[in-house]
Design a protein around this motif. Structure first.
Motif, PDB file in Angstrom:
ATOM      1  N   MET A 251      44.886 -16.777  48.041  1.00 31.47           N
ATOM      2  CA  MET A 251      43.512 -16.749  48.551  1.00 31.47           C
ATOM      3  C   MET A 251      42.488 -16.709  47.427  1.00 31.47           C
ATOM      4  O   MET A 251      41.325 -17.087  47.629  1.00 31.47           O
ATOM      5  CB  MET A 251      43.339 -15.549  49.484  1.00 31.47           C
ATOM      6  N   ILE A 277      39.829 -18.498  58.138  1.00 28.59           N
ATOM      7  CA  ILE A 277      40.662 -17.339  57.800  1.00 28.59           C
ATOM      8  C   ILE A 277      40.506 -16.259  58.866  1.00 28.59           C
ATOM      9  O   ILE A 277      41.487 -15.697  59.377  1.00 28.59           O
ATOM     10  CB  ILE A 277      40.285 -16.790  56.416  1.00 28.59           C
ATOM     11  N   SER A 327      43.700 -22.307  55.782  1.00 24.95           N
ATOM     12  CA  SER A 327      42.835 -21.125  55.836  1.00 24.95           C
ATOM     13  C   SER A 327      43.137 -20.294  57.077  1.00 24.95           C
ATOM     14  O   SER A 327      43.219 -19.055  57.018  1.00 24.95           O
ATOM     15  CB  SER A 327      41.365 -21.557  55.836  1.00 24.95           C
TER      16      SER A 327
END
Length: 431
Positions: A251, A277, A327
């Motif tokens: 990330m 995300i 994501s």
């Protein structure tokens, strides 16, 4: 005891959810953040310097929990510590914003950022173990995962709102220091407001809390270390959990991978990726949290399988649409781990006060947790000649590590010694 906690369940869910919503509004700026990596790149930071961000945070949350465990050991009610430590974390981000506003575009901005971020990491290291222990204390054991699910759902809704704010801010102001200063100031104020909302929650004293001790810091820590090192199930679980730090590292780098080699606009990476995300996190909060589908171990295994899938996509099919999917999956697996961790440690420890376990577990993981993001960043600087293939090599290596933790996961046991005999007499053994 659980009947008292059941009576306070709704109040504690509401209170902790409001806290997490405010903190969720600020998390996309300072934690596991595409905004930070792109902001630092704008300032001219190297790959190693960008890797220093997760390394600093992991070092802070690994080394300083020991002090939190010692300071809180003789207090039956933990809420004052939770509030005070959260406020200290909030004020470091507020200070960063103020200092950036004062010093502007000067040459010392990068060192200034890293000094403030180190203080923030230390403050969070003191906060997290006390906070996790507080959460598993205020919710009844049978409803802990459900309570955490509602709480994290609120946090991730805040993160979704923040991601669109970041998108608009970057589109309008790019990554200027003055704009970033305002963003950090607002983030610090949101953290302060959220910290005070812990006052809504109610903590029920546990009759099984350990008696006060007058041990020195070193003797208290040594006693905790001996106990934890004797708990083999906890050690196996901790090693099997190392893939979490692989996720944090990915990330911290994948937005630069997308913007540098696959023509993804920076504003999309800073805002759109973050929204995906947290959409993945919300999915987990609803189905695996509030609805509590799958066992703790089932959730643990699922996270590793999804991590392997997203790394395969990252290596084989990188493009703008697949980065949105990546994501989403990153948020999915991180949310599973965040949801499983506290109740799993509580069960494996068999203790009412689990602060020492939350404090010492990061120490066990520290060499890998700090070393991996630094090694990742250093390797990118060293292997710059293959361009995007350097990223692909490192993502493939990350997949091998995750595969290793999946194998270890088969030996992970989510039951404590005290829990096992009672269950063995009444029902088939499940984990």
């Amino acid at each position: 005891m659980d009947s008292e906690k059941d009576a306070c369940f709704r109040r504690n869910v509401v209170g902790s959810s409001i806290v997490e919503f405010f903190w969720g509004l600020g998390f996309p700026i300072v934690l596991e953040s595409t905004f930070l990596q792109l902001f630092l790149k704008h300032l001219g930071a190297s790959g190693f310097a960008i890797g220093l961000v997760p390394a600093l945070f992991i070092a802070g949350v690994s080394c300083f929990p020991l002090f939190a465990s010692y300071l809180s050991r003789n207090y039956r009610l933990k809420r004052p510590f939770v509030i005070g430590l959260h406020l200290s974390s909030a004020l470091t981000i507020l200070l960063l914003g103020v200092l950036l506003m004062i010093f502007g575009e000067s040459a010392g901005v990068l060192p200034l950022f890293f000094c403030c971020y180190a203080l923030f990491s230390i403050s969070m290291g003191l906060s997290i173990p006390v906070w996790l222990n507080y959460l598993v204390r205020i919710f009844p054991e049978t409803r802990t995962v459900s309570g955490l699910g509602y709480m994290m759902l609120a946090q991730n809704c805040g993160k979704i709102v923040a991601s669109f704010f970041i998108l608009k801010t970057v589109q309008r102001y790019s990554f200027s220091v003055q704009a970033a200063a305002i963003v950090f100031i607002v983030t610090g104020l949101l953290f302060v407001a959220g910290s005070l909302c812990f006052l809504i929650t109610r903590e029920v004293p546990d009759p099984d809390d350990p008696e006060p001790d007058q041990l020195s810091f070193w003797r208290h820590t040594a006693a905790s270390v001996r106990e934890i090192m004797a708990n083999r199930r906890f050690l196996r679980y901790t090693v099997a959990d190392l893939d979490f730090y692989v996720i944090l590292t990915i990330m911290s780098f994948y937005a630069n991978y997308a913007t540098t080699y696959y023509q993804v606009p920076a504003a999309i990476a800073a805002g759109g990726f973050v929204a995906c995300i947290y959409a993945g996190s919300i999915t987990v909060n609803i189905f695996l949290g509030a609805m509590n589908l799958l066992s703790l171990k089932g959730k643990f295994v699922l996270a590793k399988l999804v991590t392997l899938a997203l790394l395969a996509i990252m290596v084989l099919w990188p493009s703008l649409p697949t980065f949105y999917l990546i994501s989403y999956l990153l948020g999915f697996v991180r949310a599973i781990r965040n949801m499983v961790y506290a109740p799993a440690v509580k069960k494996i420890s068999g203790k009412t006060d689990v602060t020492p376990y939350f404090s010492l577990a990061p120490i066990i993981s520290l060499p890998f947790a700090v070393g991996y993001p630094l090694l990742f960043g250093l390797a990118l600087d060293t292997l710059s000649f293959p361009q995007q293939d350097a990223y692909k090599i490192l993502f493939a290596g990350s997949a091998l590590i995750v595969l290793g933790t999946l194998v270890l996961c088969g030996k992970a046991d989510f039951l404590s010694d005290s829990d096992r005999p009672r269950r063995a007499r009444t029902e088939p053994l499940q984990t």
